[in-house]
Design a protein around this motif. Structure first.
Motif, PDB file in Angstrom:
ATOM      1  N   LYS A 203     -31.196  54.455 -49.321  1.00 45.30           N
ATOM      2  CA  LYS A 203     -31.468  55.251 -50.516  1.00 45.30           C
ATOM      3  C   LYS A 203     -31.201  54.449 -51.782  1.00 45.30           C
TER       4      LYS A 203
ATOM      5  N   PHE B 110     -31.211  51.151 -52.291  1.00 43.02           N
ATOM      6  CA  PHE B 110     -32.212  50.096 -52.497  1.00 43.02           C
ATOM      7  C   PHE B 110     -33.500  50.677 -53.046  1.00 43.02           C
ATOM      8  N   ILE B 111     -33.958  51.750 -52.408  1.00 43.11           N
ATOM      9  CA  ILE B 111     -35.262  52.276 -52.774  1.00 43.11           C
ATOM     10  C   ILE B 111     -35.194  52.886 -54.170  1.00 43.11           C
TER      11      ILE B 111
ATOM     12  N   ILE C 219     -35.180  49.825 -56.678  1.00 46.68           N
ATOM     13  CA  ILE C 219     -36.470  49.149 -56.731  1.00 46.68           C
ATOM     14  C   ILE C 219     -37.525  50.029 -57.387  1.00 46.68           C
TER      15      ILE C 219
ATOM     16  N   GLY D 221     -36.905  49.873 -61.186  1.00 47.69           N
ATOM     17  CA  GLY D 221     -37.230  48.651 -61.907  1.00 47.69           C
ATOM     18  C   GLY D 221     -35.977  48.017 -62.483  1.00 47.69           C
TER      19      GLY D 221
ATOM     20  N   GLU E  34     -35.284  62.819 -46.505  1.00 47.13           N
ATOM     21  CA  GLU E  34     -35.178  61.362 -46.649  1.00 47.13           C
ATOM     22  C   GLU E  34     -36.528  60.688 -46.457  1.00 47.13           C
ATOM     23  N   VAL E  35     -37.297  61.193 -45.471  1.00 43.07           N
ATOM     24  CA  VAL E  35     -38.618  60.632 -45.239  1.00 43.07           C
ATOM     25  C   VAL E  35     -39.505  60.827 -46.470  1.00 43.07           C
TER      26      VAL E  35
ATOM     27  N   LEU F 294     -38.668  58.446 -49.168  1.00 44.38           N
ATOM     28  CA  LEU F 294     -39.180  57.102 -48.909  1.00 44.38           C
ATOM     29  C   LEU F 294     -40.679  57.018 -49.147  1.00 44.38           C
TER      30      LEU F 294
ATOM     31  N   VAL G 163     -42.653  54.590 -51.734  1.00 45.14           N
ATOM     32  CA  VAL G 163     -43.667  53.594 -51.351  1.00 45.14           C
ATOM     33  C   VAL G 163     -44.953  53.813 -52.140  1.00 45.14           C
ATOM     34  N   ILE G 164     -45.340  55.096 -52.291  1.00 47.40           N
ATOM     35  CA  ILE G 164     -46.547  55.386 -53.069  1.00 47.40           C
ATOM     36  C   ILE G 164     -46.338  54.995 -54.531  1.00 47.40           C
TER      37      ILE G 164
ATOM     38  N   LEU H 230     -44.442  52.652 -55.653  1.00 42.35           N
ATOM     39  CA  LEU H 230     -44.490  51.193 -55.801  1.00 42.35           C
ATOM     40  C   LEU H 230     -45.905  50.643 -55.660  1.00 42.35           C
ATOM     41  N   ARG H 231     -46.761  51.379 -54.952  1.00 42.88           N
ATOM     42  CA  ARG H 231     -48.169  50.973 -54.886  1.00 42.88           C
ATOM     43  C   ARG H 231     -48.798  51.105 -56.276  1.00 42.88           C
TER      44      ARG H 231
ATOM     45  N   PRO I 113     -45.940  48.471 -59.166  1.00 44.52           N
ATOM     46  CA  PRO I 113     -45.246  47.508 -58.297  1.00 44.52           C
ATOM     47  C   PRO I 113     -43.934  46.996 -58.887  1.00 44.52           C
ATOM     48  N   ARG I 114     -43.753  47.089 -60.190  1.00 42.73           N
ATOM     49  CA  ARG I 114     -42.508  46.591 -60.765  1.00 42.73           C
ATOM     50  C   ARG I 114     -41.569  47.724 -61.140  1.00 42.73           C
TER      51      ARG I 114
ATOM     52  N   PHE J 118     -49.883  49.259 -48.586  1.00 46.41           N
ATOM     53  CA  PHE J 118     -49.132  49.658 -49.780  1.00 46.41           C
ATOM     54  C   PHE J 118     -48.410  48.470 -50.397  1.00 46.41           C
TER      55      PHE J 118
ATOM     56  N   TYR K 155     -51.356  45.330 -51.299  1.00 47.57           N
ATOM     57  CA  TYR K 155     -52.334  45.719 -52.316  1.00 47.57           C
ATOM     58  C   TYR K 155     -51.651  46.225 -53.582  1.00 47.57           C
ATOM     59  N   GLY K 156     -50.353  46.572 -53.481  1.00 47.94           N
ATOM     60  CA  GLY K 156     -49.596  46.863 -54.694  1.00 47.94           C
ATOM     61  C   GLY K 156     -49.054  45.589 -55.312  1.00 47.94           C
ATOM     62  N   ARG K 157     -49.252  44.457 -54.639  1.00 51.15           N
ATOM     63  CA  ARG K 157     -48.725  43.160 -55.083  1.00 51.15           C
ATOM     64  C   ARG K 157     -47.233  43.235 -55.357  1.00 51.15           C
ATOM     65  N   VAL K 158     -46.525  43.804 -54.388  1.00 49.95           N
ATOM     66  CA  VAL K 158     -45.079  43.899 -54.491  1.00 49.95           C
ATOM     67  C   VAL K 158     -44.498  42.506 -54.206  1.00 49.95           C
TER      68      VAL K 158
ATOM     69  N   TYR L 277     -38.857  42.633 -53.037  1.00 54.66           N
ATOM     70  CA  TYR L 277     -39.140  44.058 -52.879  1.00 54.66           C
ATOM     71  C   TYR L 277     -39.649  44.338 -51.469  1.00 54.66           C
TER      72      TYR L 277
ATOM     73  N   VAL M  94     -36.867  44.523 -49.038  1.00 53.43           N
ATOM     74  CA  VAL M  94     -36.075  45.741 -49.131  1.00 53.43           C
ATOM     75  C   VAL M  94     -36.858  46.948 -48.620  1.00 53.43           C
ATOM     76  N   ILE M  95     -38.172  47.004 -48.927  1.00 53.88           N
ATOM     77  CA  ILE M  95     -38.962  48.146 -48.451  1.00 53.88           C
ATOM     78  C   ILE M  95     -39.017  48.165 -46.927  1.00 53.88           C
TER      79      ILE M  95
ATOM     80  N   THR N 228     -35.757  49.288 -45.570  1.00 58.49           N
ATOM     81  CA  THR N 228     -35.515  50.707 -45.795  1.00 58.49           C
ATOM     82  C   THR N 228     -36.322  51.567 -44.823  1.00 58.49           C
TER      83      THR N 228
ATOM     84  N   ILE O 153     -34.916  54.296 -42.175  1.00 58.09           N
ATOM     85  CA  ILE O 153     -35.349  55.695 -42.179  1.00 58.09           C
ATOM     86  C   ILE O 153     -35.797  56.105 -40.771  1.00 58.09           C
TER      87      ILE O 153
END
Lengths: 289, 355
Positions: A222, A224-225, A228, A231, A262-263, A266, A270-271, A273-274, A277-278, B105, B108-111, B115, B118-119, B122, B126
């Motif tokens: 949790k 880390f995510i 990230i 930012g 939790e899922v 996450l 992920v969405i 960060l897509r 990304p930063r 993800f 294509y997100g250019r992570v 990162y 870590v993803i 994670t 999970i």
């Protein structure tokens, strides 16, 4: 109405919890661009400091609020001097070395105190009634602590000389160094402060969760995510990501169950960060702290 | 020149593997042979990470997630279908498909690579907590109860087309060893193809590869999915070696192990991490019998020491020393020749060099 208040408090507590477990990591990441994989173990050490010192008769509040951050902060400074400083500029190697540190700390604590810790401390402050529901007074206390901690970090970064130096180093380390700032010292202090905040979080959560050598693993996913997704801006990133992810987590947990919460957290991250990304503060709130 | 040397050594390594395949059952005791299935499954997992990280430069901290998904997919499919040939392919497909979805993800997100690390870590954790919470009778897929913390018993492999003809544990060794050799040769072949060369180019300089016109996102995604598929196959063998799958496959300790295999064996080689996995398995299982030394402590120290002192890993380090020694002896020889020729003409400089 009472249910709504109880539920809202639960979600706010989830957000506060995320802020607490992520802030130490965010300080180190924001300042040094280092993801500290031993973060969970710093939390774990904070918990152990509280449990051991209260078992030896130290006052619980003193152990939580002062002893744990100081001890873990000192450990952080030592770790930075011995390990991290050799690896500046090598991000991947820093990740790996802190992972090694994480394993070493788990191993050391297991060797010293055993894989289980029988003695735990119960949460102080009792229950607070809300109409026909009730909530834990200690959770309300943690919400307050998370808010105070964020405000303190904000004020320290914004209005003190150390905060100014820290912000300068964060923005342009070479320029700060050219102006006479010892960036190496700034990094050592940053790592120490980050570790202290993590230890503080661990100490505060110890009465709720108990302590185990491997308990760090339950927090790091949790933390880390959140960091990230937030930012590199320390406060704006952590709080915005905590509100977003903690909110999603709280709502889904209430609707379906804590694991699905939790899922959902996450998947949302992920969405996110897509799309960004930063992290959130890489796209919006760019100039913030 | 280097390419041919690489190929020669790879074929040599595969040949040693084939010899081992036939010799081991004659040499070792039955218990060791049965145990070897698990070790070889881990070796294939190490191989998949060596490909993804060592060759592709994709810092995946969650390779065990594909391994575990493969193991779970195989077990659940085998229980529902009643035979095990199709489940092998289902497992590989599930692991590769999940890698492709996650990879979409990420790439294509250019992570960035930190990162990404870590993803992937994670997501693995999970999975761990998700599967641990499936202990009730309501959590089942078809006929397979997920069983939460205790996991599911995996049906053993059978001869294709004959579900009643089940392989003995000692026969599993042949399957696992053959799988390792084939997977290794596949990876060697892949790194020699155009695709593999482009992957190395991307690892060395992403921007330059992109400016040369390669879609690095697609290349990385493809390699990630292939690595996921290989890890999924390793998971099938692991489920057979242990006899059951539990959520512990996804835990932090196992994830750390895979990283340590690759660091110790050496990034940029395929056989190094495979040997690293086998060596560390016997090291940790040897230590496990001694209660005084904690495995986490030893692994942590190994990881820190390698990152600080031997960052390239053992095998590339050894190759580097060997190459330097070779070129130095060559240099010495040519220097001697030069000196003999020059000596009569420049006596004073020679004296200065000696002094």
């Amino acid at each position: 109405m009472d249910l709504a208040i109880a539920l809202a408090l639960q979600i706010i507590y989830g957000i506060a919890n995320l802020v607490l477990i992520s802030l130490g990591l965010a300080i180190i990441f924001g300042m040094m661009r280092v993801i500290n994989l031993a973060h969970g173990e710093f939390i774990m050490l904070g918990g152990y400091v509280v449990v051991i010192s209260t078992n030896h008769g130290v006052n619980l509040w003193f152990a939580m609020l002062i002893l744990a951050p100081v001890v873990v902060g000192l450990i952080g400074v030592i770790v930075e001097r011995l390990l991290i400083r050799h690896l500046y500029g090598r991000m991947v190697d820093t990740l790996l070395a802190t992972w090694g540190l994480s394993l070493v700390l788990i191993g050391l604590i297991t060797t010293i105190f055993g894989a289980q810790t029988a003695t735990t401390i119960s949460a102080p402050l009792g229950a607070v009634p809300i109409g026909e529901y009730s909530t834990s007074g200690y959770e309300l206390f943690l919400i307050a602590v998370a808010i105070v901690l964020s405000v303190v970090v904000y004020l320290a970064l914004k209005f003190t000389r150390i905060g100014l130096v820290a912000r300068g180093t964060m923005q342009a380390a070479d320029m700060a160094s050219a102006l006479g700032v010892s960036t190496s010292k700034v990094y050592a202090i940053t790592f120490g402060v980050g570790a202290a905040v993590s230890g503080f979080a661990g100490a505060l959560l110890a009465p709720l969760t108990g302590v185990l050598p491997t308990i760090g693993a339950t927090y790091i996913a949790k933390a880390f995510i959140t960091v990230i997704s937030g930012g590199t801006a320390i406060l704006a990133g952590t709080t915005s990501a905590s509100v977003l992810l903690g909110g999603i987590n709280g709502i889904v947990s209430f609707g379906i169950g804590p694991t699905m919460g939790e899922v959902a957290l996450l998947v949302a991250a992920v969405i996110l960060l897509r799309l960004m990304p930063r992290g959130i503060t890489g796209r919006i709130f760019r100039k913030s702290l | 020149m280097i390419r041919s040397r690489e190929t020669r050594w790879s074929l040599f390594a595969a040949a040693v593997g084939v010899v081992f395949l036939f010799a081991a059952p004659q040499v070792f005791e039955l218990f060791t042979i049965i145990n070897l299935t698990t070790v070889l499954a881990l070796a294939i997992l190490a191989l998949s990470l060596a490909l993804v990280w060592g060759y592709g430069g994709i810092l995946c901290f969650g390779q065990t997630m594909f391994f575990g998904l493969g193991a779970y997919a195989y077990t659940i499919a085998a229980i529902n279908i009643g035979e095990t040939t199709a489940p092998i392919f289902i497992a590989i497909f599930v692991a590769a498909a999940f890698a492709a979805i996650l990879g979409y993800f990420i790439f294509y997100g250019r992570v960035s690579d930190v990162y990404l690390a870590v993803i992937t870590l994670t997501v693995t954790l999970i999975f761990y907590s998700l599967l641990r919470s499936t202990s009730g009778p309501e959590y089942k897929i078809g006929n397979a109860l997920l069983g939460g913390f205790n996991g599911v018993t995996s049906p053993p492999l059978n001869i294709p087309g004959d579900p009643s003809n089940v392989l003995y544990p000692e026969d599993m060794f042949y399957v696992a060893m053959a799988a390792l050799i084939l997977a290794y040769l596949f990876c060697v072949w892949l790194t020699q193809t155009h695709f593999g060369r482009v992957m190395v180019a991307i690892r060395e300089n992403e921007l330059r590869a992109e400016l040369l016109g390669y879609d690095i996102r697609l290349y990385k995604l493809a390699l990630f999915a292939i690595g996921g598929g290989i890890a999924g196959m390793a998971g099938v063998l692991f489920a057979n070696g242990i006899g059951r799958v539990t959520p512990d496959i996804f835990n932090l300790y196992n994830t750390a192990l895979t990283i340590i295999w690759v660091i110790v064996g050496g990034r940029g080689t395929l056989i190094g991490p495979v040997l690293g996995a086998i060596a560390l398995f016997y090291l940790t299982s040897g230590l496990g019998t001694q209660a005084s030394i904690n495995n986490n402590l030893v692994l942590g120290i190994i990881l820190i020491v390698f990152v600080l002192l031997v960052p390239r890993g053992i095998l590339p380090g050894v190759i580097g020393i060997w190459d330097r020694a070779q070129s130095r002896s060559k240099l010495l020889r040519s220097e001697k020749r030069m000196r003999r020729r020059r000596a009569p003409r420049r006596p004073e400089q020679e004296a200065a060099n000696d002094g």
